[in-house]
Design an enzyme around this catalytic site. Structure first.
Site, short mmCIF file in Angstrom:
data_model
loop_
_atom_site.label_atom_id
_atom_site.label_comp_id
_atom_site.label_asym_id
_atom_site.label_seq_id
_atom_site.Cartn_x
_atom_site.Cartn_y
_atom_site.Cartn_z
N ARG A 115 0.81 -1.21 0.00
CA ARG A 115 0.00 0.00 0.00
C ARG A 115 0.85 1.26 0.00
NH1 ARG A 115 -0.42 -2.91 4.72
NH2 ARG A 115 -0.38 -1.87 6.77
N GLU A 146 4.16 -0.53 9.16
CA GLU A 146 3.14 -0.35 10.18
C GLU A 146 3.48 -1.18 11.41
OE1 GLU A 146 1.26 1.23 11.95
OE2 GLU A 146 -0.51 1.57 10.67
#
Length: 251
Positions: A63, A90
């Site tokens: 992403r 993340e």
């Protein structure tokens, strides 16, 4: 010595799991159609600003990398180097990974839910080691050191890895006058803001960074932010988007 260059932070466009309001963490979904549009709009904002990246750093996750690709296509400069760094990935949400937020809020109650999701030191229960092993074999993590995939992680842990990355990679380039673009995630960018702005634990716990809204930092000669918290290229739209993130429970 040249003046310090600017740093622009961008949270990747919405992913398909963001759209489902799930804890994505170290999972590697694609951008949603909305996320692709957000990446293109971010590129258009950069094109109309004075910021022209000399280098782009992304996480190793699809992403973030796809956001960079779309943005650079809009800028029309595919020759800009793009470097992927696991330190910008993340946070690992442990056993919460992939679970729906509304389901977990009902199951855990608001206090435990907030502690695991937003507190500085709170870490969810770890994911099974079989899941850790599968992630380490996946495309996004293949060849990376074992510490790139944690069974669980607190925001404090994210800050530690991001702080090292700032000192080893970002700070020297900014000091040399380069324009640096970082495309990361809600938690890795919150961690970087803590490092840049000297945020308290309470301040970083309440910080929300929306997807697809470029946040620019400019620095003094001593590499202190000229404006604490930076400045969004589209402040009104970013504030509105950040308020929506906060209303949904935070990044």
């Amino acid at each position: 010595m040249p003046a310090p260059g600017p740093l622009l932070l961008l949270r990747h466009g919405q992913s398909v799991l963001n759209a489902q309001d799930r804890f994505t963490g170290l999972l590697d979904p694609a951008l949603s159609p909305i996320g692709e549009d957000e990446a293109a709009r971010a590129g258009a904002l950069l094109a109309s600003s004075s910021f022209s990246p000399d280098i782009v750093y992304t996480s190793t996750l699809t992403r973030a990398r796809d956001t960079a690709r779309i943005l650079l296509d809009v800028l029309g400069d595919p020759g800009i180097p793009v470097l992927a760094a696991w330190e910008l990935n993340e946070r690992s949400y442990g056993s919460l990974t992939g679970r729906a937020r509304t389901e977990l809020l009902s199951e855990l109650g608001p206090e435990v839910f907030r502690f695991w999701r937003r507190s500085y030191y709170g870490a969810p229960p770890p994911m099974p080691w079989s899941q850790v092993a599968a992630l380490r074999r996946s495309r996004a993590f293949a060849g990376l050191p074992p510490e790139a995939v944690q069974a669980t992680e607190s925001l404090c842990g994210v800050v530690k890895r991001v702080r090292i990355f700032w000192h080893q990679h970002l700070r020297p380039r900014i000091r040399a006058g380069e324009h640096v673009l970082v495309i990361g995630h809600g938690n890795s960018l919150r961690a970087l803001c803590l490092v840049l702005d000297g945020l308290s634990h309470a301040e970083v716990e309440s910080l929300n960074i929306p997807t697809g809204h470029p946040l620019a930092y400019r620095f003094t000669a001593g590499l202190m932010p000229v404006v604490r918290g930076g400045e969004y290229l589209n402040p009104l739209a970013a504030r509105t988007a950040a308020a929506l993130v906060a209303a949904a429970g935070g990044t």
